[in-house]
Design an enzyme around this catalytic site. Structure first.
Site, PDB file in Angstrom:
ATOM      1  N   GLU A 125      42.431  49.453  76.050  1.00  0.00           N
ATOM      2  CA  GLU A 125      42.657  48.735  74.772  1.00  0.00           C
ATOM      3  C   GLU A 125      41.756  49.228  73.651  1.00  0.00           C
ATOM      4  O   GLU A 125      42.112  49.096  72.486  1.00  0.00           O
ATOM      5  CB  GLU A 125      42.525  47.227  74.952  1.00  0.00           C
ATOM      6  CG  GLU A 125      41.158  46.716  75.305  1.00  0.00           C
ATOM      7  CD  GLU A 125      41.130  45.189  75.372  1.00  0.00           C
ATOM      8  OE1 GLU A 125      41.863  44.516  74.635  1.00  0.00           O
ATOM      9  OE2 GLU A 125      40.352  44.665  76.184  1.00  0.00           O
ATOM     10  N   ASN A 161      21.936  24.512  64.957  1.00  0.00           N
ATOM     11  CA  ASN A 161      22.696  25.477  65.750  1.00  0.00           C
ATOM     12  C   ASN A 161      22.110  25.426  67.152  1.00  0.00           C
ATOM     13  O   ASN A 161      20.907  25.586  67.326  1.00  0.00           O
ATOM     14  CB  ASN A 161      22.568  26.882  65.168  1.00  0.00           C
ATOM     15  CG  ASN A 161      23.233  27.928  66.050  1.00  0.00           C
ATOM     16  OD1 ASN A 161      24.199  27.621  66.739  1.00  0.00           O
ATOM     17  ND2 ASN A 161      22.697  29.148  66.057  1.00  0.00           N
ATOM     18  N   ARG A 168      30.713  34.382  61.457  1.00  0.00           N
ATOM     19  CA  ARG A 168      30.383  33.848  62.782  1.00  0.00           C
ATOM     20  C   ARG A 168      31.495  32.938  63.274  1.00  0.00           C
ATOM     21  O   ARG A 168      31.460  32.479  64.409  1.00  0.00           O
ATOM     22  CB  ARG A 168      29.074  33.064  62.736  1.00  0.00           C
ATOM     23  CG  ARG A 168      27.842  33.872  62.379  1.00  0.00           C
ATOM     24  CD  ARG A 168      26.711  32.965  61.895  1.00  0.00           C
ATOM     25  NE  ARG A 168      26.100  32.222  62.969  1.00  0.00           N
ATOM     26  CZ  ARG A 168      24.924  32.540  63.525  1.00  0.00           C
ATOM     27  NH1 ARG A 168      24.296  33.623  63.126  1.00  0.00           N
ATOM     28  NH2 ARG A 168      24.392  31.818  64.477  1.00  0.00           N
ATOM     29  N   CYS A 174      26.966  28.162  65.527  1.00  0.00           N
ATOM     30  CA  CYS A 174      26.926  27.656  64.157  1.00  0.00           C
ATOM     31  C   CYS A 174      25.984  28.517  63.326  1.00  0.00           C
ATOM     32  O   CYS A 174      25.205  29.296  63.846  1.00  0.00           O
ATOM     33  CB  CYS A 174      26.417  26.220  64.160  1.00  0.00           C
ATOM     34  SG  CYS A 174      27.337  25.166  65.278  1.00  0.00           S
TER      35      CYS A 174
HETATM   36  C1  AGP Z   1      41.138  41.333  76.325  1.00  0.00           C
HETATM   37  O1  AGP Z   1      40.110  42.216  75.858  1.00  0.00           O
HETATM   38  C2  AGP Z   1      42.208  41.170  75.264  1.00  0.00           C
HETATM   39  N1  AGP Z   1      41.631  40.724  74.058  1.00  0.00           N
HETATM   40  C3  AGP Z   1      43.373  40.308  75.772  1.00  0.00           C
HETATM   41  O2  AGP Z   1      43.808  40.813  77.014  1.00  0.00           O
HETATM   42  C4  AGP Z   1      43.008  38.813  75.982  1.00  0.00           C
HETATM   43  O3  AGP Z   1      42.128  38.670  77.072  1.00  0.00           O
HETATM   44  C5  AGP Z   1      44.302  38.049  76.265  1.00  0.00           C
HETATM   45  O4  AGP Z   1      45.148  38.192  75.141  1.00  0.00           O
HETATM   46  C6  AGP Z   1      44.059  36.555  76.527  1.00  0.00           C
HETATM   47  O5  AGP Z   1      43.488  35.966  75.392  1.00  0.00           O
HETATM   48  P1  AGP Z   1      42.952  34.444  75.535  1.00  0.00           P
HETATM   49  O6  AGP Z   1      41.776  34.495  76.461  1.00  0.00           O
HETATM   50  O7  AGP Z   1      42.555  34.054  74.146  1.00  0.00           O
HETATM   51  O8  AGP Z   1      44.056  33.616  76.085  1.00  0.00           O
END
Ligand code: AGP
Length: 620
Positions: free
Chosen positions: A500, A103, A27, A2
């Site tokens: 990624e 918070n 945030r 928060c």
């Molecule tokens: C991981 O760095 C990515 N952002 C992606 O693989 C993510 O973990 C996946 O989409 C699952 O998301 P969630 O935990 O919100 O379900």
């Protein structure tokens, strides 16, 4: 987490509060609210996402009565109690003459609430915060000043807080305090911030930097009494102390990232807190657990005969680590499915299969749909999520929330570590229910779990060493990540991070499987990152490392401090402190996050918003 803000004096308290809330919006929030302090009364306005936004709040506040001497505001990231207007801060006492924004997490709020209710107090929310308003009400009834009432109240509170309080009886006074959760104080002299002198308090610098650079940080268990031209800081015992002055040369944008270059590095540095907050209040001294929001009772959990985890991406990797925990501690067979695959394999489930969905967003459609399918089989569904009242949390039979706070960076970092911690908790809890883990043995493990935030912090401090290693491989376009046992999901997570955010090809592979084909790819110059920290299969990992080195691979190891024999087998080592092997992924993944981060930065890429990716994948 928060955000809180308070302002007294100056010429524009209301505007300051609303602007501060907007600055805290990054945030993440699911509700917001303000209380304005007029002459002898308080006036409150709140908004919950989905019903009203901050803009709506501005319109409501514009209708506020009369001049405002001071005010406090709050953006809420729900931890206890759903993201509704009823639970939005500020919270009031029974008389409506005390208002609190907070918070943090109050560990003993249930005990305090029961005591207050027995004393006749009426509660109007499901939050832990509201108990503070009622405790202050009780203290004020003894005729003490607000600052004394707040100090007496906080001596009863266990847990983490940064909070600000106003009361109708002390126009122009704000009392604020902190323990663990950060709090800054600002003083604007006459003319600096408009015509009149003003004082500010906020959970982070971004909310007040536009008004003054005369800033101080409170330390744990310090309470500040603020008026437009005065600031008095004291301990909980009332002993006056000098707060730490802050030298801030950030601009506003940098302040929103806490001074970090980007959200990903800020959130990586929040990982110790994310793990600590996920464990906070859940490990009891007796060696038992307090997972009270789980909603699936021990009797039903005792009937469970196997666990099935479904998740995607980094959450799937957390599930793969958890598999070892469920099988080792609870002696429960555990399968881990990629959610998008689970639904189409014609699974066989029943009421004795506990299906665990892991999702930081709680909205990933592949996982959501998989859980819906599981419920059709009559399987109890438990979700480990970071967003209170997310779709998965609402539909599940039970929830175990991670408390990582909102994660802005698309790449999961602090939420992943929080998931690892939460899943260990769940496995140990199940073990205790099944009688495979005694409270005495649990207490030993609690010590290891409680040490994890410190070990993660220690590992983060080695960032320069990781950056140096990463700099040697910025031209490498193809990496092998190897691991065994819990080291394999760590290798998978490290490979995912590199793919990624740095757009570099990286394949994670079971080290023991190399000889069944992929070792044909190894040639001089192939770069291999291997997770070689202490585990039941450490010697085997090292023999796999020797296999690839003998074929000319360049090897980078994640290895435990003091494991010099690892260094002898590597071209570079990412050193990490040791811990229990089953908990080691919480620490071991950190240098791989850092490696991917520095590689991406070296390529000039946007680590917060990688191409082609969304933070939450709500399409199949
Ligand atoms: C991981 O760095 C990515 N952002 C992606 O693989 C993510 O973990 C996946 O989409 C699952 O998301 P969630 O935990 O919100 O379900």
């Amino acid at each position: 987490m928060c955000g809180i803000i308070g302002a007294t004096g100056g010429d524009a308290v209301v505007e300051t509060l609303l602007e501060g809330l907007r600055r805290l919006e990054y945030r993440g929030y699911d509700s917001a609210g303000v209380v304005l302090q007029g002459q002898g009364e308080l006036w409150r306005a709140r908004a919950a996402r989905g019903t009203r936004s901050l803009e709506d709040l501005r319109r409501v506040v514009d209708g506020a009565p009369g001049p405002t001497a001071a005010g406090i505001g709050h953006t809420r990231w729900a931890t206890h109690g759903g993201p509704t207007e009823r639970n939005a801060h500020p919270h009031l006492d029974c008389t409506g003459r005390v208002a609190v924004v907070h918070n943090g997490i109050i560990e003993n709020y249930r005990l305090l609430a029961d005591k207050l209710a027995a004393g006749g107090h009426q509660f109007s929310s499901d939050t832990d915060t509201e108990v503070v308003a009622h405790l202050i009400e009780d203290e004020l009834s003894g005729g003490v000043a607000l600052a004394d009432a707040v100090r007496a109240t906080l001596r009863q509170v266990q847990g983490a807080f940064s909070l600000a309080v106003v009361c109708a009886g002390e126009p122009g006074t704000i009392v604020a305090a902190r323990r663990v959760s950060p709090l800054v104080v600002g003083m604007a002299e006459a003319g600096e911030d408009g015509a009149a002198p003003a004082a500010y308090v906020a959970s982070d610098i971004a909310a007040v930097l536009g008004h003054t650079r005369n800033l101080w940080a409170l330390d744990d268990d310090q309470v500040v009494e603020l008026r437009p031209q005065s600031m008095r800081v004291a301990t909980l015992a009332g002993k006056e102390v000098e707060p730490v002055a802050l030298q801030v040369d950030w601009d506003l944008e940098a302040a929103e990232k806490g001074g970090f270059d980007d959200y990903m590095s800020k959130e990586m540095h929040e990982q110790p807190r994310a793990v600590a907050d996920t464990l906070l209040g859940r490990l009891l001294p007796a060696g038992t657990f307090a997972l009270d929001e789980l909603r699936i009772g021990p009797a039903q959990l005792a009937e469970v005969e196997r666990v099935l985890v479904v998740a995607c991406g980094s959450s799937h990797h957390a599930g793969l680590v958890a598999k070892y925990a469920f099988e080792h501690w609870a002696r429960l067979p555990c399968e881990v499915d990629i959610a998008s695959e689970f639904r189409y394999r014609d699974p066989v489930l029943d009421s004795r299969t506990l299906v665990v969905g892991i999702s930081q967003s709680g909205e990933t459609i592949d996982t959501l749909q998989a859980l819906r399918e599981a419920r059709q089989w009559g399987a109890p569904v438990l979700v480990v999520a970071n967003v209170v009242d997310s779709s998965m949390a609402r539909e599940a039979d039970g929830v175990l929330y991670t408390h990582a706070g909102p994660e802005v960076g698309v790449a999961a970092t602090k939420t992943h570590l929080a998931q690892l911690a939460a899943m260990e908790l769940l496995a140990l809890y199940l073990a205790q229910i099944r009688g495979t883990l005694s409270p005495a043995d649990a207490r030993l493990l609690f010590a290891d779990l409680s040490a994890l935030p410190g070990l993660v912090g220690e590992t983060l401090e080695r960032d320069d060493a990781v950056a140096e290693v990463a700099a040697r491989f910025t031209s490498t376009r193809d990496f092998f990540f190897l691991g065994r046992h819990v080291g394999l999901p760590v290798a998978m997570e490290g490979a995912l991070k590199l793919k990624e955010i740095a757009y570099v090809r990286a394949e994670a592979y079971p080290a023991g499987e190399l000889k069944h084909g992929p070792i044909a790819l190894i040639e001089p110059g192939t770069v291999v990152l291997a997770v070689a920290t202490r585990s039941p299969v450490w010697e085997k990992v090292m023999s796999n490392v020797a296999e690839v080195r003998s074929r000319g691979a360049t090897v980078v190891l994640v290895a435990n401090d003091g494991h010099e024999e690892a260094a002898a087998e590597a071209d570079a080592v990412l050193w990490v402190p040791g811990t229990h092997p089953l908990f080691s992924p919480v620490v071991d993944v950190v240098p791989l996050q850092q490696f991917a981060y520095h590689t991406a930065r070296a390529h000039g890429l946007d680590v917060d918003r990688p191409r082609n990716l969304a933070k939450t994948v709500t399409v199949e």
